[in-house]
Design a protein around this motif. Sequence first.
Motif, short mmCIF file in Angstrom:
data_model
loop_
_atom_site.label_atom_id
_atom_site.label_comp_id
_atom_site.label_asym_id
_atom_site.label_seq_id
_atom_site.Cartn_x
_atom_site.Cartn_y
_atom_site.Cartn_z
N ALA A 64 22.54 12.39 -5.42
CA ALA A 64 22.40 12.08 -4.19
C ALA A 64 22.97 13.17 -2.92
CB ALA A 64 22.74 10.51 -3.74
N VAL A 65 22.40 13.55 -2.13
CA VAL A 65 22.71 14.29 -1.05
C VAL A 65 23.53 13.29 -0.06
CG1 VAL A 65 22.16 15.95 0.76
CG2 VAL A 65 21.01 15.76 -1.35
N ARG A 66 24.91 13.03 -0.43
CA ARG A 66 25.41 11.97 0.61
C ARG A 66 26.93 12.65 0.77
NH1 ARG A 66 22.96 7.01 0.82
NH2 ARG A 66 24.78 6.12 1.14
N TRP A 67 27.90 11.95 1.57
CA TRP A 67 28.94 12.37 1.75
C TRP A 67 29.89 12.10 0.76
CZ3 TRP A 67 30.71 15.24 5.69
CH2 TRP A 67 30.25 15.64 6.78
N ALA A 68 29.64 11.01 -0.05
CA ALA A 68 30.42 10.80 -1.29
C ALA A 68 30.31 11.89 -2.51
CB ALA A 68 30.59 9.31 -1.48
N MET A 69 29.21 12.46 -2.25
CA MET A 69 28.86 13.12 -3.67
C MET A 69 29.66 14.48 -3.94
SD MET A 69 27.17 14.14 -6.06
CE MET A 69 26.03 12.31 -6.01
N HIS A 70 30.03 14.34 -5.17
CA HIS A 70 30.93 15.81 -5.71
C HIS A 70 30.27 16.22 -6.86
CE1 HIS A 70 34.25 18.56 -6.09
NE2 HIS A 70 34.02 18.14 -7.52
N HIS A 71 29.55 17.66 -6.51
CA HIS A 71 28.89 18.20 -7.74
C HIS A 71 29.67 19.36 -7.90
CE1 HIS A 71 25.10 18.51 -10.10
NE2 HIS A 71 25.08 19.83 -9.55
N GLY A 72 30.56 19.31 -8.77
CA GLY A 72 31.44 20.39 -9.23
C GLY A 72 32.36 19.73 -10.48
N GLY A 73 33.05 20.45 -10.77
CA GLY A 73 34.03 20.39 -11.73
C GLY A 73 34.90 21.63 -12.43
N PRO A 74 35.65 21.11 -13.54
CA PRO A 74 36.40 22.15 -14.04
C PRO A 74 35.45 23.42 -14.72
CG PRO A 74 37.27 19.94 -14.68
CD PRO A 74 35.85 19.80 -14.19
N TRP A 75 36.12 24.30 -14.95
CA TRP A 75 35.23 25.48 -15.57
C TRP A 75 34.77 24.96 -16.89
CZ3 TRP A 75 33.45 30.33 -15.23
CH2 TRP A 75 33.15 31.15 -16.36
N PRO A 76 33.53 25.36 -17.41
CA PRO A 76 32.68 26.35 -16.76
C PRO A 76 31.47 25.67 -16.02
CG PRO A 76 31.80 25.78 -18.89
CD PRO A 76 33.24 25.00 -18.87
N ALA A 77 31.90 24.49 -15.53
CA ALA A 77 30.78 23.64 -14.65
C ALA A 77 30.73 24.17 -13.41
CB ALA A 77 31.22 22.11 -14.55
N SER A 78 31.94 24.61 -12.88
CA SER A 78 32.11 25.24 -11.64
C SER A 78 33.15 26.28 -11.50
CB SER A 78 32.18 24.21 -10.53
OG SER A 78 32.41 24.67 -9.26
N THR A 79 33.01 27.38 -10.57
CA THR A 79 33.99 28.24 -10.49
C THR A 79 35.01 27.99 -9.49
OG1 THR A 79 32.71 29.62 -9.01
CG2 THR A 79 32.51 30.01 -11.30
N ALA A 80 34.58 26.73 -8.75
CA ALA A 80 35.53 26.32 -7.59
C ALA A 80 35.40 24.80 -7.54
CB ALA A 80 34.79 27.02 -6.23
N ALA A 81 36.31 24.22 -8.49
CA ALA A 81 36.19 22.82 -8.69
C ALA A 81 36.64 21.82 -7.40
CB ALA A 81 37.32 22.33 -9.91
N ALA A 82 37.16 22.49 -6.51
CA ALA A 82 37.55 21.71 -5.14
C ALA A 82 36.21 21.66 -4.27
CB ALA A 82 38.75 22.45 -4.46
N HIS A 83 35.21 22.37 -4.79
CA HIS A 83 34.17 22.12 -3.89
C HIS A 83 33.00 21.54 -4.37
CE1 HIS A 83 35.65 24.81 -0.61
NE2 HIS A 83 36.36 25.41 -1.60
N THR A 84 31.97 21.03 -3.61
CA THR A 84 30.87 20.40 -4.28
C THR A 84 29.81 21.45 -3.76
OG1 THR A 84 29.28 18.51 -3.99
CG2 THR A 84 30.63 18.80 -2.02
N SER A 85 28.73 21.49 -4.67
CA SER A 85 27.64 22.04 -4.37
C SER A 85 26.29 21.36 -3.74
CB SER A 85 27.15 23.11 -5.53
OG SER A 85 26.81 22.34 -6.56
N VAL A 86 26.46 20.15 -3.75
CA VAL A 86 25.39 19.06 -3.43
C VAL A 86 26.19 18.08 -2.48
CG1 VAL A 86 23.93 17.23 -4.04
CG2 VAL A 86 23.95 19.24 -5.35
N GLY A 87 25.46 17.79 -1.33
CA GLY A 87 26.21 16.62 -0.59
C GLY A 87 26.34 17.16 0.83
N ALA A 88 26.91 16.47 2.01
CA ALA A 88 27.16 16.82 3.00
C ALA A 88 28.33 17.72 3.05
CB ALA A 88 27.30 15.50 3.91
N ALA A 89 29.27 17.55 2.28
CA ALA A 89 30.72 18.42 2.32
C ALA A 89 30.31 19.92 1.72
CB ALA A 89 31.63 17.89 1.48
N ALA A 90 29.21 20.08 1.19
CA ALA A 90 28.69 21.47 0.68
C ALA A 90 28.87 22.60 1.48
CB ALA A 90 27.21 21.23 -0.11
N ILE A 91 28.40 22.20 2.83
CA ILE A 91 28.41 23.50 3.97
C ILE A 91 29.85 24.10 3.97
CG2 ILE A 91 29.15 21.61 5.80
CD1 ILE A 91 26.89 24.68 5.81
#
Length: 315
Positions: free
Chosen positions: A250-277
């Motif tokens: 869901a594209v929402r504030w609470a969404m976190h679309h990231g994770g440890p390698w290799p899911a993401s190269t930047a686990a502290a960031h989400t690529s989906v949701g309001a915080a992705a910007i």
Amino acid sequence: MGQGDRPGRPGLTPLPRGLVRGIDAGRRLAGHPAVAAVGFTGSIPGGKAVQALIDERPDPIPFYGELGSVNPVVVLPSARREGLAQGFAASLTLGTGQFCTSPGLLFVPDDVELLTSLAEAVAATTGGAMLTERIRDGFLHGLARLGKLTPLAEGRAGEGAFAVTPQVFTTDLATFAADLPALAEECFGPAAVVVTYTDPAELPAVLDRLEGSLTATVHATDPEEAREIAGALLRKAGRLIWNGWPTGVAVRWAMHHGGPWPASTAAAHTSVGAAAIRRWLVPTAYQDWPAELLPLELREDNPLGIPRRVDGVPA
């Protein structure tokens, strides 16, 4: 040049002027001095290739890559069985398995009735088309790698170009653990490995050996039964799901679309949701500057009327 600009190709929708296509164009963009950050969704080899291009730059820039995820699902003995198999099959085949949160690993008790229901649910699904021929070929290569396992079920064949068929394989926990990390490698598409276990106490040691994923899921009704499992999965995924399925994003504030390698190269960031910007924002602090030189967003009278904090307090 977009498709709509090409002579002799009437009726096509013009593409945005900022859209470019092709590997060569991607290489040039990754090295262009005007590019301040790169985002990428694709395979691990593709992501490493992009990172190598960035490393060649005289000025390093951030790389936000989403590279691979098997999204393990653990079904514990106390889990509700009703609808479990159907939920798994639906999640696995959503979008012909081309969701980055598709459940590629399913750990279940060694129960004939449960395995039968899983097989029947998968057999009732129908395949579809992959996005490109290259993605289809990658899926077939992954199936060949999983072919040494025992087939559990196969759906109905899909139709059209680049069509594939859902397939699920099974093995026991000891065999799975002995062939890590190979058996836990993502097979992008409607394919999964069902791993059976007899003692849930043996699961955490195996889960600890998995690579990072975007999601991890637990099905249980007894929270205490899941405590140690949750601890293991917490270190392996960016989003933890309880009695659900990972393909809902869901594209929402609470969404976190990231994770440890290799899911993401930047686990502290989400690529989906309001915080992705936030991946694309560059912070600048103005210390003791005159009001005339401040951006409108920072002026005392707040002429834009934007929500903001003053000395940490919402104002």
